[in-house]
Design a protein around this motif. Structure first.
Motif, short mmCIF file in Angstrom:
data_model
loop_
_atom_site.label_atom_id
_atom_site.label_comp_id
_atom_site.label_asym_id
_atom_site.label_seq_id
_atom_site.Cartn_x
_atom_site.Cartn_y
_atom_site.Cartn_z
N THR A 1 63.01 17.71 55.71
CA THR A 1 64.34 16.94 55.65
C THR A 1 65.28 18.01 56.15
N HIS A 36 60.68 6.47 56.35
CA HIS A 36 60.23 7.68 56.46
C HIS A 36 59.29 8.15 55.15
N ILE A 37 59.20 7.02 54.11
CA ILE A 37 58.06 7.38 53.06
C ILE A 37 56.93 7.03 53.75
N SER A 70 57.10 17.75 41.73
CA SER A 70 56.15 17.74 42.87
C SER A 70 55.02 18.63 42.62
N ALA A 76 58.34 12.02 45.32
CA ALA A 76 57.69 11.11 44.29
C ALA A 76 56.53 9.94 44.86
N ASN A 77 56.56 9.92 46.18
CA ASN A 77 55.63 8.99 46.99
C ASN A 77 54.36 9.84 47.64
N SER A 90 73.79 12.78 55.35
CA SER A 90 73.04 12.86 54.34
C SER A 90 72.81 14.07 54.00
N SER A 114 67.87 15.00 48.19
CA SER A 114 67.77 13.55 47.75
C SER A 114 66.60 13.01 48.36
N PRO A 115 66.52 12.90 49.89
CA PRO A 115 65.46 12.08 50.48
C PRO A 115 64.13 12.63 50.30
N ALA A 125 63.30 14.48 47.42
CA ALA A 125 62.79 14.00 46.18
C ALA A 125 62.10 12.50 46.20
N TRP A 126 62.90 11.68 47.12
CA TRP A 126 62.21 10.33 47.22
C TRP A 126 60.57 10.60 47.69
N ILE A 127 60.71 11.25 48.84
CA ILE A 127 59.32 11.37 49.57
C ILE A 127 58.46 12.17 48.45
#
Length: 337
Positions: free
Chosen positions: A35, A18-19, A85, A52-53, A41, A45-46, A48-50
């Motif tokens: 998301t 996904h990233i 973000s 960050a990248n 799930s 949370s996902p 936020a991870w996305i």
């Protein structure tokens, strides 16, 4: 027409790409990545991870469920994510359905429109941070003074100052009254099914939408010369939602498909699905319905269909691409016209 990447919610295990997909979508000029959550799930949370990248693509929840969090908790998450973000956050909200709300979250599903109105009003109060947050409504009273209260609650103002005093709030909505509520109080709408050839289904509910109101529609894309085979995943998805996502006497998806002109067919699909005949239910989905809400077929057909979408109030299409090649093709079809 803008383009978004729909990543949905996880299956039995976390996805591994996904990233990379979000980064490639950003490079290709996609406007947003989304998301979701159901009862596995979570959506935040996902995302936020996305976030960050990535650096420019907008980050949307499509959707998070009202019953999963209090409105103040959702507003806190929105403000936090918006800071992290650099102003890319979109909060997409939905009431879900009675099976999930009462079976998973352990709360009542009563009065979904009134709950949504209160929820969004409280969120906007928190994010604007103009005065301590208070609400006199029956669903989310602030401060709480009901059974078990110590009587010590008082209106509070967020410690955190927002990056933006207005973070976009989109609503996932199906019913006419809920869509009209989205047009009234939200910044955007996330439809489940939309046909560019049946705009009259939603037109009355959208009549009072603001000029900058966004409509972000998810579509299944399958570039293939075998249209019949390409529509099979769409028909199976529709059979699941129309036949199994809800109770026999109250299924919001079945009701929507009926309003789209397929009432008899929707009833047949539900009967077959609930009888355990899931494959037969999928085949009972009308080809016209599956075809109109998706982009399935040869390139030339999809190009023609995109022209039909251009004539709708939809502002963005979100696609469930799962490879760099698919992302590239869709960018060429939608963004490079």
């Amino acid at each position: 027409m803008k383009l978004g990447l729909a990543l949905g919610y996880w299956g039995s295990q976390p996805p591994t790409n996904h990233i990379q997909l979000a980064q490639e979508a950003e490079r290709l000029g996609y406007d947003s990545v989304w998301t979701a959550e159901a009862y596995g799930s979570d959506a935040l949370s996902p995302l936020a991870w996305i976030g960050a990248n990535t650096s420019t693509i907008r980050l949307g929840t499509g959707v998070i469920q009202l019953s999963a969090r209090t409105p103040t908790a959702t507003a806190m998450a929105a403000m936090t994510m918006d800071h992290l973000s650099n102003g890319r956050m979109i909060i997409g909200l939905g009431v879900s359905g009675p099976q999930v709300v009462e079976g998973w979250y352990g709360g009542p599903f009563a009065k979904p429109l009134a709950r949504t109105r209160e929820y969004i009003d409280i969120m906007r109060q928190v994010i604007a941070r103009e005065e301590p947050v208070a609400n006199q409504g029956e669903h989310y009273p602030l401060p709480y003074q009901g059974e078990g209260s110590w009587g010590l609650g008082k209106p509070l103002k967020s410690i955190l100052h927002p990056l933006r005093k207005e973070i976009p709030i989109f609503m996932g909505a199906e019913g006419p009254k809920n869509v009209a509520l989205a047009a009234e109080i939200a910044d955007g709408w996330l439809p489940l099914y939309y046909s560019p050839f049946r705009q009259e289904v939603y037109a009355p509910s959208l009549s009072n939408a603001k000029a900058d109101f966004e409509i972000t529609q998810g579509v299944v894309v399958n570039i293939t010369d075998d249209v019949e085979a390409g529509l099979q995943p769409v028909k199976h998805m529709l059979a699941l939602y129309v036949g199994g996502m809800g109770a026999k006497d109250r299924n919001f998806h079945k009701e929507l498909v009926s309003r789209m002109g397929f009432e008899a067919e929707a009833q047949k699909v539900q009967d077959l699905f609930m009888a355990g005949k899931k494959d037969e239910a999928a085949q009972a989905i009308p080809d016209a319905l599956a075809d109109e809400i998706s982009l399935v077929g040869p390139i030339d057909k999809i190009k023609d269909r995109l022209q039909a979408w251009d004539e709708t109030p939809v502002t963005s299409l979100t696609v469930s691409a799962r490879s760099s090649a698919q992302l590239q093709t869709l960018a060429e079809l939608v963004l490079d016209r």
